[in-house]
Design an enzyme around this catalytic site. Structure first.
Site, mmCIF file in Angstrom:
data_model
loop_
_atom_site.group_PDB
_atom_site.id
_atom_site.type_symbol
_atom_site.label_atom_id
_atom_site.label_comp_id
_atom_site.label_asym_id
_atom_site.label_seq_id
_atom_site.Cartn_x
_atom_site.Cartn_y
_atom_site.Cartn_z
ATOM 1 N N LYS A 38 70.180 11.855 61.156
ATOM 2 C CA LYS A 38 70.495 12.783 62.752
ATOM 3 C C LYS A 38 72.047 12.462 62.330
ATOM 4 C CE LYS A 38 66.326 13.291 64.238
ATOM 5 N NZ LYS A 38 64.856 13.441 65.492
ATOM 6 N N ARG A 53 60.349 6.943 61.504
ATOM 7 C CA ARG A 53 60.393 8.617 60.614
ATOM 8 C C ARG A 53 61.516 8.342 60.271
ATOM 9 N NH1 ARG A 53 61.132 13.598 61.621
ATOM 10 N NH2 ARG A 53 59.469 15.330 61.197
HETATM 11 N N1 PMM Z 1 62.458 14.907 64.849
HETATM 12 C C1 PMM Z 1 62.342 15.928 64.119
HETATM 13 C C2 PMM Z 1 61.370 16.311 64.400
HETATM 14 N N2 PMM Z 1 60.323 15.230 64.256
HETATM 15 N N3 PMM Z 1 59.015 13.502 66.206
HETATM 16 C C3 PMM Z 1 59.145 12.704 66.172
HETATM 17 N N4 PMM Z 1 58.294 12.149 66.875
HETATM 18 N N5 PMM Z 1 60.220 12.477 66.642
HETATM 19 C C4 PMM Z 1 61.354 12.704 66.044
HETATM 20 O O1 PMM Z 1 62.701 12.267 66.742
HETATM 21 C C5 PMM Z 1 61.638 13.960 65.474
HETATM 22 C C6 PMM Z 1 60.553 14.845 65.529
HETATM 23 C C7 PMM Z 1 64.431 16.931 63.095
HETATM 24 O O2 PMM Z 1 64.180 16.015 62.600
HETATM 25 P P1 PMM Z 1 63.651 16.357 61.100
HETATM 26 O O3 PMM Z 1 64.923 17.835 61.261
HETATM 27 O O4 PMM Z 1 64.667 14.905 60.200
HETATM 28 O O5 PMM Z 1 62.117 16.128 60.798
#
Ligand code: PMM
Length: 273
Positions: free
Chosen positions: A213, A249
Site C-alpha cells: 500500500k 493479506r
Molecule cells: N485491500 C484491498 C482489497 N481488498 N480486503 C481486505 N480485507 N483488506 C484490505 O486491506 C484490502 C482488501 C486493496 O488492495 P489490493 O488492490 O492490493 O488488493
C-alpha cells in the site's frame, strides 16, 4: 501469558485490469490459477479473489464484469482444493462465488455497500471479513478525517459488528480488518499499524491488508516499482504478528512466509523442525 499463534497468510489474486499493484497481470484464467497455485505452494492457506479494483479514485465496474472475471477462476481454484475467499462488496457476487466453491466472504465495505450482503453471509454461515470502510473509492480520500483514528475505527467497527450480529451472523464467524488505505491518510495508516489493537474490538480475529500500500512507499526511494514494497510489507507483517494479528493479506507470499519464519525463530530461540 500465552503467545499469539503464527498468523495465516492470505494470497491476493486480483483478476482486474487496474488494481494498483498487480492490475492486468491475472486477467487470463490460467495465469490466475497458476499464480494462485504458486502462492499456496509458498504458504498461503487462503486465496482472496477480487474482480473489482478498490484503489483510491476508481469508479465501480458492472456486476456482470466482476462476476465474469472471478467465477471461472474460483471454480478452478476450488477444483484444486484451494480455500477461496471472495473479495466483493456485492451480495449477488458473493452468493455466486459461494456457489462456485468459495468458502469465505471478504467485504471491504463491512456490509455497507449492499443491503443484501449480511443476509447472504448469515445464510451461508461461512467465515466473513468485515473491513472498516467509509465510502467508495471515488470519494474515500475526502472521507479521511478523524479526531482520533484509533477510537473512530473501533467505534465504527463495533457498529458493523452489531448490525452483523443482528442479521444473524455468528460472532465466531466474524473477522475484522482496520482497512488500511481506505479513507485513511498515511498518518492514519501508521497510527493503525503501530497501535492496531487499540482500534480493534475485542473478541474477534483480525486480518490486515497492508501489502504494497501507498503509505509503505514512503519508506522507499521516489520512483520505486510497487513490487519493491514487498520487503517492507513483509517486515510490517512480522510486526503485526507481534501484536497478535490472525491473518495477513499479501501479494508476495514467499517473502511474507520467510519473514514469519524469522519472527518465529526469534520467538522460539532458533529454528525447530
Ligand atoms: N485491500 C484491498 C482489497 N481488498 N480486503 C481486505 N480485507 N483488506 C484490505 O486491506 C484490502 C482488501 C486493496 O488492495 P489490493 O488492490 O492490493 O488488493
Amino acid at each position: 501469558m500465552s503467545q499469539a499463534p503464527r498468523p495465516q497468510i492470505w494470497g491476493v489474486l486480483n483478476v482486474t485490469p487496474d488494481s494498483f499493484s498487480d492490475g492486468g497481470k491475472f486477467l487470463q484464467s490460467q495465469t490466475a490459477v497458476d499464480h494462485a497455485l504458486g502462492m499456496v505452494e509458498a504458504g498461503a492457506c487462503v486465496i482472496d479473489v477480487g474482480g473489482e479494483s478498490t484503489k483510491p479514485g476508481v469508479s465501480r465496474v458492472d456486476w456482470s464484469v466482476e462476476q465474469d472475471r472471478v467465477l471461472p477462476v474460483i471454480e478452478q481454484l476450488a477444483g484444486h482444493g484451494i480455500v477461496v475467499s471472495i473479495d466483493t462488496m456485492r451480495a449477488d457476487t458473493a452468493q455466486r462465488a459461494l456457489d462456485a466453491g468459495a468458502q469465505i466472504i471478504n467485504d471491504v465495505s463491512g456490509g455497507l455497500a449492499d443491503a443484501g450482503m449480511f443476509g447472504v453471509m448469515a445464510a451461508a454461515q461461512c467465515d466473513v471479513v468485515l473491513m472498516h470502510w467509509r465510502g467508495h473509492s471515488d470519494q474515500m480520500d475526502s472521507l479521511a478525517h478523524y479526531d482520533s483514528v484509533l477510537d473512530e475505527v473501533r467505534n465504527e467497527l463495533v457498529v458493523r459488528v452489531d448490525a452483523a450480529l443482528e442479521a444473524g451472523i455468528a460472532q465466531e464467524r466474524i473477522v475484522l480488518d482496520p482497512g488500511l488505505g481506505f479513507a485513511k491518510t498515511p498518518a492514519h495508516n501508521w497510527a493503525l499499524a503501530t497501535g492496531l489493537f487499540q482500534a480493534m474490538p475485542e473478541g474477534f480475529r483480525t486480518l490486515v491488508g497492508a501489502s504494497r500500500k501507498r503509505f509503505l512507499g514512503e519508506l522507499l526511494p521516489e520512483g520505486h516499482a510497487v513490487e519493491e514494497r514487498d520487503s517492507v510489507s513483509s517486515h510490517l507483517g512480522a510486526r503485526l504478528a507481534d501484536q497478535g494479528v490472525w491473518a495477513l493479506r499479501v501479494h508476495n507470499v514467499s517473502e511474507q512466509a520467510a519473514a514469519l519464519n524469522l519472527w518465529q525463530a526469534f520467538r522460539e530461540g532458533g529454528l525447530h523442525e
